[in-house]
Design an enzyme around this catalytic site. Structure first.
Site, mmCIF file in Angstrom:
data_model
loop_
_atom_site.group_PDB
_atom_site.id
_atom_site.type_symbol
_atom_site.label_atom_id
_atom_site.label_comp_id
_atom_site.label_asym_id
_atom_site.label_seq_id
_atom_site.Cartn_x
_atom_site.Cartn_y
_atom_site.Cartn_z
ATOM 1 N N LYS A 22 60.478 -9.982 77.410
ATOM 2 C CA LYS A 22 59.120 -9.414 77.242
ATOM 3 C C LYS A 22 58.150 -10.067 78.220
ATOM 4 O O LYS A 22 57.381 -9.384 78.896
ATOM 5 C CB LYS A 22 58.658 -9.653 75.805
ATOM 6 C CG LYS A 22 57.159 -9.494 75.587
ATOM 7 C CD LYS A 22 56.733 -9.725 74.161
ATOM 8 C CE LYS A 22 56.413 -11.129 73.836
ATOM 9 N NZ LYS A 22 55.079 -11.607 74.207
ATOM 10 N N ASN A 23 58.190 -11.394 78.317
ATOM 11 C CA ASN A 23 57.158 -12.101 79.098
ATOM 12 C C ASN A 23 57.364 -11.994 80.598
ATOM 13 O O ASN A 23 56.451 -12.268 81.365
ATOM 14 C CB ASN A 23 57.045 -13.558 78.638
ATOM 15 C CG ASN A 23 56.502 -13.629 77.215
ATOM 16 O OD1 ASN A 23 55.992 -12.633 76.686
ATOM 17 N ND2 ASN A 23 56.624 -14.774 76.582
ATOM 18 N N CYS A 117 43.835 -16.765 69.762
ATOM 19 C CA CYS A 117 44.759 -16.135 68.809
ATOM 20 C C CYS A 117 45.207 -17.215 67.830
ATOM 21 O O CYS A 117 44.733 -18.327 67.846
ATOM 22 C CB CYS A 117 45.924 -15.484 69.535
ATOM 23 S SG CYS A 117 47.008 -16.672 70.223
ATOM 24 N N ARG A 122 43.405 -20.671 73.907
ATOM 25 C CA ARG A 122 43.983 -19.960 75.057
ATOM 26 C C ARG A 122 42.949 -19.557 76.111
ATOM 27 O O ARG A 122 42.677 -18.388 76.344
ATOM 28 C CB ARG A 122 44.799 -18.769 74.567
ATOM 29 C CG ARG A 122 45.841 -19.226 73.561
ATOM 30 C CD ARG A 122 46.798 -18.181 73.142
ATOM 31 N NE ARG A 122 47.800 -17.947 74.180
ATOM 32 C CZ ARG A 122 48.779 -17.054 74.021
ATOM 33 N NH1 ARG A 122 48.848 -16.342 72.937
ATOM 34 N NH2 ARG A 122 49.667 -16.866 74.980
ATOM 35 N N ASP A 305 57.705 -21.535 72.556
ATOM 36 C CA ASP A 305 57.973 -20.285 71.828
ATOM 37 C C ASP A 305 59.209 -20.376 70.948
ATOM 38 O O ASP A 305 59.546 -19.419 70.258
ATOM 39 C CB ASP A 305 58.123 -19.118 72.810
ATOM 40 C CG ASP A 305 56.797 -18.769 73.438
ATOM 41 O OD1 ASP A 305 56.774 -18.005 74.405
ATOM 42 O OD2 ASP A 305 55.758 -19.297 72.970
ATOM 43 N N ARG A 397 56.385 -7.097 68.043
ATOM 44 C CA ARG A 397 55.780 -7.178 69.384
ATOM 45 C C ARG A 397 56.808 -7.703 70.390
ATOM 46 O O ARG A 397 56.734 -7.414 71.578
ATOM 47 C CB ARG A 397 54.596 -8.156 69.364
ATOM 48 C CG ARG A 397 53.385 -7.678 68.626
ATOM 49 C CD ARG A 397 52.236 -8.641 68.806
ATOM 50 N NE ARG A 397 52.021 -8.940 70.214
ATOM 51 C CZ ARG A 397 51.152 -9.861 70.642
ATOM 52 N NH1 ARG A 397 50.455 -10.548 69.772
ATOM 53 N NH2 ARG A 397 50.988 -10.081 71.923
HETATM 54 C C1 EPZ Z 1 52.648 -17.368 78.031
HETATM 55 O O1 EPZ Z 1 51.325 -17.371 77.514
HETATM 56 C C2 EPZ Z 1 53.477 -16.618 77.013
HETATM 57 N N1 EPZ Z 1 52.967 -15.251 76.892
HETATM 58 C C3 EPZ Z 1 53.420 -17.311 75.658
HETATM 59 O O2 EPZ Z 1 54.344 -16.645 74.807
HETATM 60 C C4 EPZ Z 1 53.911 -18.745 75.819
HETATM 61 O O3 EPZ Z 1 53.723 -19.426 74.596
HETATM 62 C C5 EPZ Z 1 53.113 -19.452 76.919
HETATM 63 O O4 EPZ Z 1 53.189 -18.696 78.139
HETATM 64 C C6 EPZ Z 1 53.632 -20.858 77.188
HETATM 65 O O5 EPZ Z 1 54.967 -20.790 77.588
HETATM 66 C C7 EPZ Z 1 53.299 -14.366 77.860
HETATM 67 O O6 EPZ Z 1 53.982 -14.685 78.817
HETATM 68 C C8 EPZ Z 1 52.779 -12.970 77.675
HETATM 69 P P1 EPZ Z 1 49.882 -20.588 79.320
HETATM 70 P P2 EPZ Z 1 50.114 -17.889 78.453
HETATM 71 O O7 EPZ Z 1 48.809 -20.066 80.191
HETATM 72 O O8 EPZ Z 1 50.365 -17.494 79.861
HETATM 73 C C9 EPZ Z 1 46.433 -23.703 78.515
HETATM 74 C C10 EPZ Z 1 55.084 -15.380 73.018
HETATM 75 O O9 EPZ Z 1 55.395 -15.811 71.909
HETATM 76 N N2 EPZ Z 1 45.688 -22.927 79.513
HETATM 77 O O10 EPZ Z 1 51.134 -21.130 79.930
HETATM 78 O O11 EPZ Z 1 48.839 -17.478 77.819
HETATM 79 C C11 EPZ Z 1 46.592 -22.947 77.213
HETATM 80 O O12 EPZ Z 1 45.478 -23.168 76.385
HETATM 81 C C12 EPZ Z 1 53.838 -15.909 73.674
HETATM 82 O O13 EPZ Z 1 55.759 -14.564 73.698
HETATM 83 C C13 EPZ Z 1 44.462 -23.412 79.970
HETATM 84 O O14 EPZ Z 1 43.999 -24.460 79.533
HETATM 85 O O15 EPZ Z 1 50.306 -19.465 78.281
HETATM 86 C C14 EPZ Z 1 47.842 -23.521 76.632
HETATM 87 O O16 EPZ Z 1 47.511 -24.711 75.949
HETATM 88 C C15 EPZ Z 1 53.016 -16.774 72.729
HETATM 89 N N3 EPZ Z 1 43.782 -22.682 80.902
HETATM 90 C C16 EPZ Z 1 48.680 -23.899 77.859
HETATM 91 O O17 EPZ Z 1 47.773 -23.890 78.969
HETATM 92 C C17 EPZ Z 1 44.256 -21.509 81.411
HETATM 93 O O18 EPZ Z 1 43.586 -20.889 82.264
HETATM 94 C C18 EPZ Z 1 49.799 -22.928 78.167
HETATM 95 O O19 EPZ Z 1 49.237 -21.667 78.327
HETATM 96 C C19 EPZ Z 1 45.501 -21.036 80.930
HETATM 97 C C20 EPZ Z 1 46.197 -21.765 79.985
#
Ligand code: EPZ
Length: 432
Positions: A22-23, A117, A122, A305, A397
């Site tokens: 999915k991701n 969420c 996020r 995840d 989802r």
């Molecule tokens: C992706 O989310 C995945 N979603 C998430 O999977 C997954 O948990 C996450 O990566 C971490 O592996 C998709 O790919 C659609 P991040 P994403 O940006 O990109 C912080 C699922 O279950 N951060 O890597 O939103 C953030 O707060 C979902 O399939 C910032 O601080 O995750 C978090 O603590 C849930 N500033 C950490 O980084 C930013 O601009 C990781 O977030 C962006 C992120």
């Protein structure tokens, strides 16, 4: 509302086939609008998030053809708007990948700000930092992010957080920028690498995805492509842990074992057997497993995840385990639901102290988010008696035919309407 109903106690056995990631698919579908040629994407998972993103792509004017459940054909030549409405962002955050794609192609994009969420706030500051480094002006007004640029120029970008979303969004915008972009401290997840591979199949010039430095040399145009999405590491990991929790013997097919190493290592550590094949992995557990320590980390560390799912498994293992969630600030909400089934888990900040119990009892529980929902199903599969899991739209989802796949592995599990007492009684009569 639909719910899962499960009668626990069956050891899972047999084979299950994993769908596309999915991701990875979400980033790839967003990237597909960056050319005016037709693009065919295969091995898409038939799940809600994919349907929503395809609707968002159609809403801005692109042609979208669902060739079959797992294949879509897209053409971005008819895009008439660069504004992605809130309706799509509210339903899936990943619609914000259209920001990078449309900014890269049209030097202009407007997308609703994604909210927080259930697992954390996020923020998207790193996405914005990347777009601004490429020369875009980014404004946030009326709940929208607007990014526009005369033209985009490559730059050297250091991510403060190894963000999956920011890495993908910056790669999208940089693919059509002038000159070279270097992303330091990028996310290295398999789905990030898959998006880079897809962009390269369209004529982009991206090197180093999956390593500590990604180098992108902008090109003037991208062309059509036919591409197949990699297998879903998290769906595969979920079935691996379900097999171990039920003391079963399951072969998970259509996987890339390398992507599952962190999960396999932990299963072996607690006493399960894991056998790797070219594109399959077999998990066998014949006894009650032991305890361990888990700390979620960016890839190749243990995936966040998979954190709820392994906590559900450790909740019935011998001894005390510690699970530390280092990515999100609020990803233990499901522990209260697990407690209804008899688990003994204490959450202190971003640590969960998991005192293993010998058995769980079925209860009615509610999925607070996608991966926590999968964890509640794992607990229900081992609990004595009946478990109902509400709010399964979260689970749907990201998991295609989840209850059907579990049933094919021998689980007593069905999807029923929670108001349909006849269906619930029928299930109970059938499984006894
Ligand atoms: C992706 O989310 C995945 N979603 C998430 O999977 C997954 O948990 C996450 O990566 C971490 O592996 C998709 O790919 C659609 P991040 P994403 O940006 O990109 C912080 C699922 O279950 N951060 O890597 O939103 C953030 O707060 C979902 O399939 C910032 O601080 O995750 C978090 O603590 C849930 N500033 C950490 O980084 C930013 O601009 C990781 O977030 C962006 C992120």
């Amino acid at each position: 509302m639909e719910q899962y109903i499960i009668k626990g106690g069956k050891a899972l056995a047999g084979e299950v086939c994993i769908n596309g990631a999915k991701n990875a698919a979400l980033g790839i579908l967003a990237a597909s609008v960056m050319t005016d040629d037709f693009v065919t994407i295969e091995n898409l998972p038939d799940v809600r998030d994919i349907h929503v993103l395809l609707q968002a792509i159609e809403s801005i004017g692109a042609k979208v053809e669902r060739v079959n459940r797992h294949t879509a054909r897209i053409c971005g030549s008819t895009i008439s708007s660069v504004v992605v409405e809130n309706e799509y962002i509210r339903r899936i955050r990943a619609s914000y990948y259209l920001l990078g794609a449309l900014l890269g192609k049209y030097k202009n994009a407007q997308v609703s700000l994604p909210g927080g969420c259930d697992i954390g706030s996020r923020p998207i500051d790193q996405h914005i930092k990347g777009f601004e480094a490429l020369g875009a002006k980014v404004k946030i007004h009326h709940g929208m992010i607007e990014a526009e640029a005369e033209h985009l120029t490559g730059n050297h970008i250091y991510l403060d957080v190894a963000s999956v979303g920011a890495t993908i969004n910056i790669m999208l915008a940089a693919a059509l920028a002038d000159g070279q972009t270097i992303i330091e401290n990028p996310a290295k997840e398999p789905h990030v690498v898959d998006v880079a591979s897809f962009l390269n199949s369209m004529g982009a010039n991206i090197k180093g995805a999956g390593t500590d430095v990604i180098r992108i040399v902008g090109v003037t145009k991208l062309h059509g492509s036919t591409y197949s999405v990699i297998p879903d590491q998290i769906e595969a990991g979920t079935f691996m842990l379900a097999a171990a929790a039920t003391r079963g013997d399951v072969t998970i097919r259509s996987v890339i074992p390398k992507h599952l190493e962190a999960i396999s290592a932990k299963l072996v550590e607690i006493g399960a057997e894991v056998e790797e094949f070219d594109d399959a992995i077999r998990v066998v557990a014949t006894k009650r497993l032991g305890h361990t320590q888990i700390k979620t980390l960016p890839y190749p560390g243990f995936p966040t995840d998979m954190q709820p799912q392994i906590t559900a498994l450790l909740a019935i293992c011998k001894g005390t385990s510690i699970v530390t969630e280092s990515i999100y600030e609020n990803r233990f909400k499901y522990v209260d639901e697990l407690a209804r089934m008899g688990t003994n888990i204490k959450v202190e900040g971003n640590n969960a102290i998991v005192n293993g119990v010998a058995e769980l009892t079925g209860a009615s529980v509610c999925a607070p988010d996608l991966r926590a929902g999968a964890a509640l199903v794992i607990a229900g599969l081992v609990a004595e008696g009946y478990t109902t899991v509400e709010q399964i739209y979260y689970i749907e989802r990201g998991y295609e035919c989840f209850e059907q796949k579990m049933r094919e592995l021998g689980a007593d599990m069905e999807k029923v309407d929670s108001e349909d007492n006849k269906a619930i009684q029928k299930f109970k009569l059938k499984v006894g």
